[in-house]
Design a protein around this motif. Structure first.
Motif, PDB file in Angstrom:
ATOM      1  N   CYS A  81       0.818  -1.222   0.000  1.00 52.23           N
ATOM      2  CA  CYS A  81       0.000   0.000   0.000  1.00 52.23           C
ATOM      3  C   CYS A  81       0.849   1.268   0.000  1.00 52.23           C
ATOM      4  O   CYS A  81       0.410   2.310  -0.473  1.00 52.23           O
ATOM      5  N   GLY A  82       2.067   1.185   0.565  1.00 48.61           N
ATOM      6  CA  GLY A  82       2.926   2.365   0.628  1.00 48.61           C
ATOM      7  C   GLY A  82       2.500   3.392   1.665  1.00 48.61           C
ATOM      8  O   GLY A  82       3.128   4.446   1.779  1.00 48.61           O
ATOM      9  N   LYS A  83       1.432   3.113   2.407  1.00 47.96           N
ATOM     10  CA  LYS A  83       0.881   4.119   3.324  1.00 47.96           C
ATOM     11  C   LYS A  83       0.875   3.683   4.782  1.00 47.96           C
ATOM     12  O   LYS A  83       0.799   4.525   5.667  1.00 47.96           O
ATOM     13  N   CYS A  84       0.894   2.396   5.034  1.00 48.55           N
ATOM     14  CA  CYS A  84       0.787   1.922   6.417  1.00 48.55           C
ATOM     15  C   CYS A  84       2.099   2.188   7.164  1.00 48.55           C
ATOM     16  O   CYS A  84       3.101   2.577   6.568  1.00 48.55           O
TER      17      CYS A  84
ATOM     18  N   CYS B  88       5.159   0.202   5.833  1.00 47.89           N
ATOM     19  CA  CYS B  88       5.549   0.738   4.515  1.00 47.89           C
ATOM     20  C   CYS B  88       6.283   2.062   4.675  1.00 47.89           C
ATOM     21  O   CYS B  88       7.297   2.314   4.032  1.00 47.89           O
TER      22      CYS B  88
ATOM     23  N   CYS C   3       3.974  -5.045   4.865  1.00 51.42           N
ATOM     24  CA  CYS C   3       2.861  -4.112   4.666  1.00 51.42           C
ATOM     25  C   CYS C   3       1.597  -4.659   5.324  1.00 51.42           C
ATOM     26  O   CYS C   3       1.292  -5.842   5.213  1.00 51.42           O
ATOM     27  N   GLU C   4       0.874  -3.767   5.989  1.00 54.20           N
ATOM     28  CA  GLU C   4      -0.379  -4.179   6.653  1.00 54.20           C
ATOM     29  C   GLU C   4      -1.419  -4.659   5.632  1.00 54.20           C
ATOM     30  O   GLU C   4      -2.338  -5.390   5.970  1.00 54.20           O
ATOM     31  N   ASN C   5      -1.272  -4.191   4.391  1.00 46.72           N
ATOM     32  CA  ASN C   5      -2.258  -4.526   3.356  1.00 46.72           C
ATOM     33  C   ASN C   5      -1.631  -5.354   2.240  1.00 46.72           C
ATOM     34  O   ASN C   5      -2.057  -5.291   1.094  1.00 46.72           O
TER      35      ASN C   5
HETATM   36 ZN   LIG Z   1       1.633  -0.914   3.535  1.00 43.87          ZN
END
Ligand SMILES: [Zn+2]
Ligand SMILES: [Zn+2]
Length: 339
Positions: free
Chosen positions: A90-93, A96, A104-106
């Protein structure tokens, strides 16, 4: 183009579909070789906890660049041999944002929670590509993914120079960890398994010491391999409670145990030994791009794969590969699918 769709556990349907042109930022790869992994076999048996059906399997592969989508800059030339990381992150968690994309959480992994490379033509984001050197064989290309698992596990252990190392489990990943540990400067490596065939393959790959722990306990074998020096690093790549227990009870005080195996049920570990001996338990999950680049270098220089390849099957006989693996158990290692 043809693709292999696993509709349900144990059921692969080959279907002819129109090829999708590569989208923005994507590259189309003509797939040449696919390696079958232990986790793929769990999907075949319906025992992989995180894979919905239908799914197109495959995450260990190599192929050649056949088309480049709009907006791609710096792509390898048409015809270049490549492989690609299967993770979708996701690049956001939080992980990441700390650069730890592998956790990554996603996280979605192509071949499991998203469609993989089990098809003639495979579109992947250009930024996921890893270019393979000229002269790399197709098998070497398909081995970049599992070697990267070994590279990441060794990276998690820190500096290996001069250390004595035990690897529990001599399947493909354990074998590759032993080889990568040695290439990373480990002084001596002892690999343990209960299957003679796997230990024999490890020896053919140049691993110094091998023990069948069904016949000799780990502490005895370690005493022979390392003498009074002992060992302060163990990789548990068997996913077996007994192996983990042996690692924790045998390793030098202050040692590190890296968890790479996958456990069918939660293993029991004597945590008071972990506490009193200041043992460091650490996990290792998949890999980063740097690990893939290191894996390509290692496959070009010091990692031997030929003894690990048990069989090749044509694409149309993919289900036969699973039957062969089931029938041969620990007497088989990596099976390759040829396109
Ligand atoms: Zn992530
Ligand atoms: Zn794999």
């Amino acid at each position: 183009m043809r693709q292999a769709v696993m509709e349900a556990p144990g059921k692969i349907r080959f279907e002819e579909v129109a090829a999708t042109p590569p989208g923005p930022g994507e590259v189309r790869i003509r797939v040449r070789r696919i390696g079958i992994c232990g986790s793929d076999i769990h999907v075949w048996h319906g025992t992989h906890p995180f894979t919905p059906y239908p799914v197109i399997q495959g995450h260990e592969f190599m192929g050649v660049v056949e088309a480049i989508g709009p907006g791609v800059t710096g792509a390898p030339p048409l015809g270049a041999q490549v492989t690609a990381l299967p993770q979708i992150v996701c690049g956001k968690c939080n992980p990441c944002r700390k650069g730890r994309f592998n956790i990554c959480e996603n996280l979605k992994v192509r071949g499991f929670q998203a469609d993989g490379c089990g098809r003639e033509l495979y579109n992947v984001p250009a930024e996921r590509l890893v270019v393979l050197p000229d002269g790399f064989t197709a098998d070497q290309g398909a081995f970049v993914e599992p070697v990267s698992v070994a590279v990441h596990a060794c990276r998690r252990a820190g500096d290996l120079a001069g250390r004595n190392v035990v690897v529990l489990g001599a399947g493909t990943i354990g074998n590759l960890i032993a080889q990568v540990a040695r290439a990373s400067g480990a002084a001596r490596v002892l690999i343990a398994d209960v299957a003679d065939h796997r230990l024999d393959v490890a020896k053919r790959c140049g691993v110094d010491h091998a023990v069948n722990t069904a016949r000799q306990p780990l502490d005895e074998a370690a005493a022979i391999a390392f003498g009074a020096e002992g060992f302060d690093l163990a990789f548990e790549a068997a996913g077996a409670e007994g192996s983990l227990a042996a690692a924790v009870s045998t390793i030098e005080k202050g040692g590190q145990v890296l968890i790479v195996g996958v456990y069918g049920r939660p293993p029991v570990v004597d945590m008071s030994v972990v506490g009193e001996h200041e043992i460091v338990l650490a996990g290792s999950m998949m890999y980063w791009r740097e690990d893939w680049e290191a894996a390509v270098q290692l496959l070009s220089s010091s990692v031997t794969i030929a003894p690990l390849v048990s069989r090749h099957v044509p694409f149309a006989e993919w289900p036969e590969a699973y039957r062969f693996i089931d029938a041969n158990g620990p007497a088989t290692m990596k099976v390759m699918v040829d396109l």
